[in-house]
Scaffold this motif. Structure first.
Motif, short mmCIF file in Angstrom:
data_model
loop_
_atom_site.label_atom_id
_atom_site.label_comp_id
_atom_site.label_asym_id
_atom_site.label_seq_id
_atom_site.Cartn_x
_atom_site.Cartn_y
_atom_site.Cartn_z
N ASN A 131 -10.23 10.81 -2.07
CA ASN A 131 -9.53 12.09 -1.94
C ASN A 131 -9.42 12.51 -0.47
OD1 ASN A 131 -11.15 12.26 -4.73
ND2 ASN A 131 -9.24 13.41 -4.91
N SER A 132 -10.51 12.42 0.24
CA SER A 132 -10.51 12.82 1.66
C SER A 132 -10.09 11.70 2.58
CB SER A 132 -11.91 13.31 2.06
OG SER A 132 -12.83 12.22 2.07
N GLY A 133 -10.20 10.46 2.08
CA GLY A 133 -9.90 9.30 2.92
C GLY A 133 -10.99 9.03 3.95
N GLN A 134 -12.20 9.54 3.68
CA GLN A 134 -13.30 9.42 4.64
C GLN A 134 -14.48 8.65 4.06
OE1 GLN A 134 -13.05 10.67 7.87
NE2 GLN A 134 -10.93 11.14 7.28
N ILE A 135 -15.27 8.07 4.95
CA ILE A 135 -16.52 7.45 4.55
C ILE A 135 -17.58 8.54 4.40
CG2 ILE A 135 -17.34 7.04 6.91
CD1 ILE A 135 -17.83 4.62 3.94
N GLU A 136 -18.45 8.42 3.42
CA GLU A 136 -19.58 9.34 3.27
C GLU A 136 -20.86 8.54 3.20
OE1 GLU A 136 -19.14 12.12 0.07
OE2 GLU A 136 -17.06 12.63 0.59
N TYR A 167 -14.50 8.10 -5.89
CA TYR A 167 -15.19 7.25 -4.91
C TYR A 167 -15.07 5.77 -5.25
CZ TYR A 167 -17.59 11.45 -3.18
OH TYR A 167 -17.89 12.68 -2.64
N VAL A 168 -14.98 4.95 -4.19
CA VAL A 168 -14.97 3.49 -4.34
C VAL A 168 -15.88 2.88 -3.28
CG1 VAL A 168 -12.66 3.38 -5.36
CG2 VAL A 168 -12.93 3.22 -2.86
N ASP A 169 -15.85 1.56 -3.22
CA ASP A 169 -16.67 0.74 -2.33
C ASP A 169 -16.74 1.30 -0.90
OD1 ASP A 169 -17.82 -1.35 -0.87
OD2 ASP A 169 -16.78 -2.90 -2.02
N GLY A 170 -17.97 1.54 -0.44
CA GLY A 170 -18.14 2.03 0.93
C GLY A 170 -17.69 1.02 1.97
N GLY A 171 -17.71 -0.27 1.59
CA GLY A 171 -17.32 -1.31 2.54
C GLY A 171 -15.87 -1.24 2.95
N LEU A 172 -15.07 -0.52 2.19
CA LEU A 172 -13.66 -0.37 2.52
C LEU A 172 -13.49 0.23 3.92
CD1 LEU A 172 -10.73 -0.59 1.39
CD2 LEU A 172 -11.01 1.76 0.56
N LEU A 173 -14.35 1.20 4.25
CA LEU A 173 -14.27 1.86 5.57
C LEU A 173 -15.46 1.59 6.47
CD1 LEU A 173 -12.83 5.37 4.55
CD2 LEU A 173 -11.59 3.35 5.37
N ASN A 174 -16.58 1.17 5.88
CA ASN A 174 -17.78 0.92 6.68
C ASN A 174 -18.65 -0.12 5.97
OD1 ASN A 174 -20.14 0.93 8.16
ND2 ASN A 174 -20.23 3.16 8.37
N ASN A 175 -18.49 -1.37 6.36
CA ASN A 175 -19.21 -2.44 5.66
C ASN A 175 -20.55 -2.80 6.30
OD1 ASN A 175 -19.18 -4.11 3.35
ND2 ASN A 175 -18.71 -5.90 4.61
N LEU A 176 -20.96 -2.02 7.27
CA LEU A 176 -22.32 -2.18 7.82
C LEU A 176 -22.78 -0.80 8.31
CD1 LEU A 176 -24.43 -4.45 8.28
CD2 LEU A 176 -23.68 -4.49 10.67
N PRO A 177 -23.25 0.03 7.38
CA PRO A 177 -23.54 1.44 7.71
C PRO A 177 -24.83 1.64 8.51
CG PRO A 177 -24.10 1.00 5.42
CD PRO A 177 -23.47 -0.26 5.96
N VAL A 178 -24.75 1.37 9.80
CA VAL A 178 -25.93 1.48 10.66
C VAL A 178 -26.12 2.90 11.20
CG1 VAL A 178 -25.75 -0.93 11.36
CG2 VAL A 178 -24.68 0.81 12.76
N GLU A 179 -25.09 3.73 11.13
CA GLU A 179 -25.13 5.04 11.79
C GLU A 179 -26.36 5.89 11.43
OE1 GLU A 179 -20.84 3.76 11.64
OE2 GLU A 179 -22.57 3.70 10.31
N PRO A 180 -26.76 5.97 10.15
CA PRO A 180 -27.92 6.81 9.84
C PRO A 180 -29.22 6.29 10.47
CG PRO A 180 -26.69 6.25 7.85
CD PRO A 180 -26.18 5.37 8.94
N LEU A 181 -29.24 5.01 10.79
CA LEU A 181 -30.46 4.41 11.32
C LEU A 181 -30.67 4.71 12.80
CD1 LEU A 181 -30.17 0.88 9.66
CD2 LEU A 181 -31.13 2.97 8.70
#
Length: 286
Positions: A131-136, A167-181
């Motif tokens: 809906n938003s077109g954003q990664i969460e 919602y769908v696969d997070g890998g679509l926009l971020n396939n290695l979510p290191v940011e929170p780390l």
């Protein structure tokens, strides 16, 4: 071998004294994500137990089980005994060719309290909000719906509707979510299981479709490697496709061997004092 264990001993002693927190980011990749289990097993063998886990797609499924307290050997058994390749069900093609109902049953069986707060390790789950077109990057509230959303490859799997959002696969926009780390840990290990290299032949609808998807999502990973202190990207996993769950043992072993073969490099290349100095620099007000 003596040098290896000497390096490990020194690293463990320093890391405990400096109270270093290790984080790990696990990419998507379908069945190739079973390699994550091997990576975690090899790291554990040498005394590295990530305290913060971030994952997307299959990396979210492996990651949430690890964060729930299951050992790598137990996670591998869950994948094998429940025959994940047989519990993915065909559905109507209106919004997805497959559904994850039985995967949901598996998760609810092994994680009875459906909340991020019930986990033994901090866990971040990457999902794409259509809906938003954003990664969460989700780390609180209801858990299992977001893990399933993170694993919902577009078109292939039914999307998940959560609080009125699709919602769908997070890998679509971020396939290695290191940011929170970055702000939560001192050392970041990134594990990427979609190794992309030149292919001599690309033939057949299935191969072409998967190749296109992997190349597309691969573009959102390159910059993430720079945020990691150590990257594991086993080339041999490229021989497996998204649904090769029946070859779990082979894929697991590739992850384990790649990590063990490079473990000395991990200990050798890390300057712990420099890591802590960089950590403090990041925390300075801008």
């Amino acid at each position: 071998m003596d040098f290896l264990f000497s390096s490990i001993f020194i690293w463990q002693k320093k890391s405990k004294r400096m109270k270093l927190k290790v984080g790990i980011a696990l990419s998507g990749g379908g069945a190739r994500g079973i390699a994550h289990i091997g990576v975690l097993a090899a790291l554990g063998k040498y005394g590295i137990h990530p305290e913060v886990v971030s994952g997307t797609s299959m990396g979210a499924i492996v990651g949430v089980l690890y964060a729930a307290g299951y050992q790598p050997a137990e996670i591998l058994n869950i994948v094998k005994e429940r025959k994940v390749h047989k519990i993915i069900s065909w559905g109507l093609p209106s919004s997805g060719l497959l559904d994850l109902d039985k995967v949901e049953e598996l998760l609810r069986e092994h994680i009875p309290v459906d909340d991020f707060s019930s986990l033994k390790r901090t866990f971040h789950c990457a999902v794409t909000n259509l809906n938003s077109g954003q990664i969460e990057l989700v780390s609180c509230g209801k858990l299992i719906d977001f893990v399933l959303a993170s694993a919902s490859i577009p078109i292939v799997f039914e999307p998940r509707i959560i609080d009125g959002q699709t919602y769908v696969d997070g890998g679509l926009l971020n396939n290695l979510p290191v940011e929170p780390l970055v702000d939560e840990t001192d050392l970041i290990i990134g594990v990427h299981v979609n190794h992309n290299e030149a292919m001599k032949e690309v033939a057949g609808m299935k191969t072409i479709a998967e190749r296109c998807f992997r190349l597309a999502i691969g573009r959102n990973v390159v910059d993430k490697f720079d945020l990691c202190d150590f990257v594991i990207d086993p080339p041999k996993v490229r021989q497996f496709n998204t649904f090769d769950f029946a070859r779990a043992d082979e894929i697991y072993q590739i992850g384990f061997d790649e990590t063990e073969n490079r473990i000395l490099e991990f200990f050798d290349q890390l300057d712990l004092e420099q890591v802590m100095a960089e950590k403090k620099r990041r925390q300075l007000p801008k």
